[in-house]
Design an enzyme around this catalytic site. Structure first.
Site, short mmCIF file in Angstrom:
data_model
loop_
_atom_site.label_atom_id
_atom_site.label_comp_id
_atom_site.label_asym_id
_atom_site.label_seq_id
_atom_site.Cartn_x
_atom_site.Cartn_y
_atom_site.Cartn_z
N HIS A 52 6.15 0.15 3.74
CA HIS A 52 6.68 1.42 3.27
C HIS A 52 7.00 2.34 4.44
O HIS A 52 6.61 2.08 5.58
CB HIS A 52 5.67 2.11 2.32
CG HIS A 52 4.35 2.42 2.94
ND1 HIS A 52 3.22 1.67 2.73
CD2 HIS A 52 4.00 3.38 3.81
CE1 HIS A 52 2.22 2.16 3.42
NE2 HIS A 52 2.67 3.21 4.09
C1 T46 Z 1 0.04 3.88 5.72
C2 T46 Z 1 -0.69 2.70 6.22
C3 T46 Z 1 -0.85 2.68 7.71
C4 T46 Z 1 -5.68 6.80 -1.59
O1 T46 Z 1 -6.09 7.04 -2.74
N1 T46 Z 1 -5.74 7.76 -0.64
C5 T46 Z 1 -5.31 7.57 0.63
O2 T46 Z 1 -5.37 8.50 1.47
C6 T46 Z 1 -4.78 6.29 0.99
C7 T46 Z 1 -4.28 6.03 2.39
C8 T46 Z 1 -4.74 5.32 0.03
N2 T46 Z 1 -5.18 5.57 -1.22
C9 T46 Z 1 -5.14 4.49 -2.24
C10 T46 Z 1 -3.76 4.08 -2.68
C11 T46 Z 1 -3.95 2.61 -3.01
O3 T46 Z 1 -4.40 2.47 -4.33
O4 T46 Z 1 -5.73 3.33 -1.64
C12 T46 Z 1 -5.06 2.15 -2.07
C13 T46 Z 1 -4.56 1.33 -0.89
O5 T46 Z 1 -3.50 2.05 -0.22
P1 T46 Z 1 -2.16 1.33 0.27
O6 T46 Z 1 -1.85 0.16 -0.56
O7 T46 Z 1 -1.10 2.40 0.42
O8 T46 Z 1 -2.62 0.82 1.72
P2 T46 Z 1 -1.68 0.30 2.92
O9 T46 Z 1 -2.59 -0.36 3.89
O10 T46 Z 1 -0.53 -0.47 2.43
O11 T46 Z 1 -1.11 1.65 3.60
C14 T46 Z 1 -1.99 2.59 4.18
C15 T46 Z 1 -1.57 4.02 3.81
O12 T46 Z 1 -1.54 4.16 2.38
C16 T46 Z 1 -0.22 4.37 4.35
O13 T46 Z 1 0.02 5.78 4.29
O14 T46 Z 1 0.97 4.36 6.35
O15 T46 Z 1 -1.97 2.48 5.60
#
Ligand code: T46
Length: 140
Positions: A52
């Protein structure tokens, strides 16, 4: 919007006979105010995360333990960065599409973010990312 893909900042290592300490302060070591901190750890083998870009959020990524790789794409250039030291800080601008992978078993990826969490700030569709950023990035 910047056109260079990756900005790596090397922060100082304050070491003495007890070991090391590194510090990151808003507007001194990184170019934004830190509103949120999260960390990614115990990542399973062969997992790829991210996929993303953002509308507003700027982030700083530090592998405080172990290592991982980050693929970056800002519509003009792509890059691959190895985060393998706790004093290496990767700055991600909102227009940096990013994917993280090759996590070592002991990797703890610390992320400092300029905004509070908002799921609407994510661009998870690559074509939408191109639509939003390809023109803006070229305008610089
Ligand atoms: C990014 C990369 C480097 C939350 O509820 N609060 C938060 O602050 C974050 C970061 C995530 N979440 C929840 C949303 C999802 O249900 O945690 C779950 C996993 O997040 P996500 O699938 O977005 O994780 P990544 O590793 O794909 O991405 C993360 C960050 O979300 C993003 O901003 O830039 O790490």
């Amino acid at each position: 919007m910047k056109t260079s893909v990756s900005e790596i900042i090397e922060i100082g290592i304050l070491g003495d006979e007890r070991g090391n300490l590194s510090v990151i302060e808003s507007f001194i070591h990184i170019p934004f105010d830190i509103k949120r901190v999260f960390y990614i750890y115990s990542t399973k083998e062969n997992v790829h995360r991210g996929f993303h870009a953002h509308y507003k959020t700027r982030q700083a990524l530090i592998s405080v333990s172990g290592s991982c790789k980050v693929f970056l794409d800002n519509t003009i250039r792509t890059d691959e960065v190895l985060l393998d030291a706790p004093n290496k800080v990767l700055i991600l601008e909102p227009n940096d599409w990013h994917e993280m992978y090759d996590f070592s078993e002991d990797c703890v990826l610390l992320v400092l973010a300029s905004e509070l969490y908002d799921s609407k700030d994510y661009i998870r569709d690559y074509n939408k990312f191109l639509e939003v950023y390809s023109k803006k990035t070229q305008e610089v």
